[in-house]
Write a protein that holds these residues in place. Structure first.
Motif, PDB file in Angstrom:
ATOM      1  N   LYS A 116       0.813  -1.230   0.000  1.00 37.56           N
ATOM      2  CA  LYS A 116       0.000   0.000   0.000  1.00 37.56           C
ATOM      3  C   LYS A 116       0.832   1.259   0.000  1.00 37.56           C
ATOM      4  O   LYS A 116       0.354   2.318  -0.334  1.00 37.56           O
ATOM      5  CB  LYS A 116      -0.896   0.009   1.245  1.00 37.56           C
TER       6      LYS A 116
ATOM      7  N   ARG B 159       3.004   4.115   4.728  1.00 32.56           N
ATOM      8  CA  ARG B 159       3.909   4.969   5.513  1.00 32.56           C
ATOM      9  C   ARG B 159       4.480   6.120   4.669  1.00 32.56           C
ATOM     10  O   ARG B 159       4.489   7.273   5.134  1.00 32.56           O
ATOM     11  CB  ARG B 159       4.977   4.105   6.186  1.00 32.56           C
TER      12      ARG B 159
ATOM     13  N   HIS C 298      10.400  -0.711   6.436  1.00 33.32           N
ATOM     14  CA  HIS C 298       9.189  -1.538   6.581  1.00 33.32           C
ATOM     15  C   HIS C 298       9.394  -2.876   5.848  1.00 33.32           C
ATOM     16  O   HIS C 298       9.053  -3.950   6.386  1.00 33.32           O
ATOM     17  CB  HIS C 298       8.011  -0.738   6.013  1.00 33.32           C
TER      18      HIS C 298
ATOM     19  N   ARG D 204       2.187 -10.864   0.546  1.00 32.28           N
ATOM     20  CA  ARG D 204       1.487 -10.111  -0.490  1.00 32.28           C
ATOM     21  C   ARG D 204       1.100 -11.011  -1.679  1.00 32.28           C
ATOM     22  O   ARG D 204       1.253 -10.634  -2.844  1.00 32.28           O
ATOM     23  CB  ARG D 204       2.332  -8.931  -1.000  1.00 32.28           C
TER      24      ARG D 204
ATOM     25  N   GLN E 174      -3.235  -1.416  13.454  1.00 30.74           N
ATOM     26  CA  GLN E 174      -2.908  -2.788  13.867  1.00 30.74           C
ATOM     27  C   GLN E 174      -4.171  -3.573  14.221  1.00 30.74           C
ATOM     28  O   GLN E 174      -4.297  -4.746  13.876  1.00 30.74           O
ATOM     29  CB  GLN E 174      -1.929  -2.779  15.045  1.00 30.74           C
TER      30      GLN E 174
HETATM   31  C1  GRG Z   1      11.187  -8.587  12.349  1.00 35.71           C
HETATM   32  C2  GRG Z   1      12.226  -6.554  13.428  1.00 35.71           C
HETATM   33  C3  GRG Z   1      11.059  -7.265  13.003  1.00 35.71           C
HETATM   34  C4  GRG Z   1       9.884  -6.711  13.219  1.00 35.71           C
HETATM   35  C5  GRG Z   1       8.688  -7.299  12.746  1.00 35.71           C
HETATM   36  C6  GRG Z   1       6.451  -5.111  11.445  1.00 35.71           C
HETATM   37  C7  GRG Z   1       6.653  -6.425  12.068  1.00 35.71           C
HETATM   38  C8  GRG Z   1       7.532  -6.497  13.214  1.00 35.71           C
HETATM   39  C9  GRG Z   1       6.131  -7.576  11.594  1.00 35.71           C
HETATM   40  C10 GRG Z   1       5.371  -7.675  10.337  1.00 35.71           C
HETATM   41  C11 GRG Z   1       4.082  -8.386  10.538  1.00 35.71           C
HETATM   42  C12 GRG Z   1       3.019  -7.485  11.088  1.00 35.71           C
HETATM   43  C13 GRG Z   1       1.624  -7.991  11.079  1.00 35.71           C
HETATM   44  C14 GRG Z   1       3.323  -6.332  11.549  1.00 35.71           C
HETATM   45  C15 GRG Z   1       2.412  -5.362  12.066  1.00 35.71           C
HETATM   46  C16 GRG Z   1       2.533  -4.180  11.193  1.00 35.71           C
HETATM   47  C17 GRG Z   1       1.772  -4.409   9.961  1.00 35.71           C
HETATM   48  C18 GRG Z   1       0.311  -4.362  10.048  1.00 35.71           C
HETATM   49  C19 GRG Z   1       2.425  -4.632   8.832  1.00 35.71           C
HETATM   50  C20 GRG Z   1       1.794  -4.724   7.513  1.00 35.71           C
HETATM   51  O1  GRG Z   1       1.834  -3.428   6.988  1.00 35.71           O
HETATM   52  P1  GRG Z   1       1.030  -3.015   5.693  1.00 35.71           P
HETATM   53  O2  GRG Z   1      -0.400  -3.424   5.825  1.00 35.71           O
HETATM   54  O3  GRG Z   1       1.712  -3.924   4.577  1.00 35.71           O
HETATM   55  O4  GRG Z   1       1.291  -1.577   5.436  1.00 35.71           O
HETATM   56  P2  GRG Z   1       1.899  -3.636   3.017  1.00 35.71           P
HETATM   57  O5  GRG Z   1       2.018  -5.017   2.412  1.00 35.71           O
HETATM   58  O6  GRG Z   1       0.731  -2.871   2.487  1.00 35.71           O
HETATM   59  O7  GRG Z   1       3.180  -2.870   2.899  1.00 35.71           O
END
Ligand code: GRG
Length: 295
Positions: free
Chosen positions: A45, A48, A77, A96, A219
């Motif tokens: 998306k 950020r 990210h 994705r 989240q």
């Molecule tokens: C491994 C250091 C380390 C951290 C991992 C960010 C995270 C912490 C894990 C990723 C999985 C997750 C569900 C994280 C929560 C943040 C989140 C909702 C990420 C997904 O972000 P989107 O929806 O993804 O913006 P796209 O695919 O649109 O970029």
């Protein structure tokens, strides 16, 4: 302009910058750059970077500078998603809707690609093309380091991993971990415009507060999407099985209550933007989009 159209426009612009920032070198190290490109330039998306661009617009920041900061935060990210998918963490074969980085390449390459995206994010911020004033560049580096390190994303991920071994977690525990894991990076993206535009403390406070509330709502929406989601896209269980054993507000208080909480956070987030005039209207609508989104 609608939120969807504005996000699509921002996504295209930041993708172009990311593409230019990741040329494939000659030599065998090209493999790691190919993995970096695979994971960061694919679909996504670009939420950020969009926040960076919109917050920068409030201070009439040069768009090329804001786009570099947007690219940096998206690189970071992407690193987090690559590492999160590794067998030692979430062990996901898909990201994705296509093979995750370690499945497409191999585990060692995926670790290196994540490491390189993380370090490159800071290189991009520290480069003088990002801002002429070195104090602004240093401030961006400091803020992103805080948002992504042990006080932010990495710390939140650690708490999350530990929580999976616990049978019970409460609202406060989940809120703290999600603020760190997810909201801090979103908060940085909102504050970045004010850092670039040398906004005063009140403006920065308003944007940080907006980012914190909206990041938490983001989240919760993600956890709700896991329940409603398409397991062909994620390779993970859906329905209430998706919430079982996970430290989420959906698991703690149920679907309806979590949804209501996210709505309340979004209202609160938007109110922080009353500090700005109608220039912040798009950011206000984004808060709503965060909980209405389908992916
Ligand atoms: C491994 C250091 C380390 C951290 C991992 C960010 C995270 C912490 C894990 C990723 C999985 C997750 C569900 C994280 C929560 C943040 C989140 C909702 C990420 C997904 O972000 P989107 O929806 O993804 O913006 P796209 O695919 O649109 O970029």
């Amino acid at each position: 302009m609608t939120v969807k159209a504005a996000m699509a426009e921002a996504a295209e612009a930041v993708l172009e910058v990311m593409d230019r920032l990741l040329p494939i070198p000659d030599g065998p190290e090209a493999r790691v750059v190919e993995a970096m490109r695979y994971s960061s330039l694919g679909s996504g998306k670009r939420f950020r970077p969009f926040l960076v661009l919109e917050s920068a617009r409030l201070f009439a920041v040069n768009r090329a500078c804001a786009l570099r900061v947007g690219a940096a935060v998206e690189f970071l990210h992407s690193y987090s998603l690559i590492h999160d998918d590794l067998p030692a963490m979430d062990d996901s074969d898909l990201r994705r809707g296509r093979p995750s980085c370690h499945k497409q390449f191999d585990e060692a390459t995926a670790v290196l690609a994540g490491d390189a995206l993380l370090t490159y994010a800071f290189e991009v911020l520290a480069n003088e093309a990002t801002h002429a004033d070195p104090r602004v560049r240093a401030e961006l580096v400091l803020a992103l380091a805080r948002a992504s390190g042990t006080q932010g994303m990495v710390g939140g991920q650690m708490i999350d991993l530990l929580a999976e071994q616990q049978s019970e977690f409460d609202h406060a525990h989940v809120t703290r971990l999600q603020r760190m894991k997810t909201a801090e990076l979103i908060c940085f993206s909102c504050e970045a415009g004010a850092i670039l535009g040398k906004g005063g403390p009140a403006a920065r406070y308003a944007l940080r507060s907006y980012g914190q509330e909206m990041g938490l709502a983001f989240q919760i929406a993600d956890d709700l999407l896991d329940i409603e989601g398409d397991s062909a896209e994620t390779g993970k269980p859906t329905g209430l099985d998706a919430a079982a054993g996970k430290a989420t507000l959906v698991a703690v208080q149920g679907v309806e209550s979590a949804r209501a909480h996210a709505s309340m956070l979004v209202e609160q987030a938007a109110r922080h933007l009353d500090f700005f005039d109608e220039k912040a209207d798009l950011l206000k609508s984004v808060a709503r989009f965060v909980i209405d989104r389908r992916s």
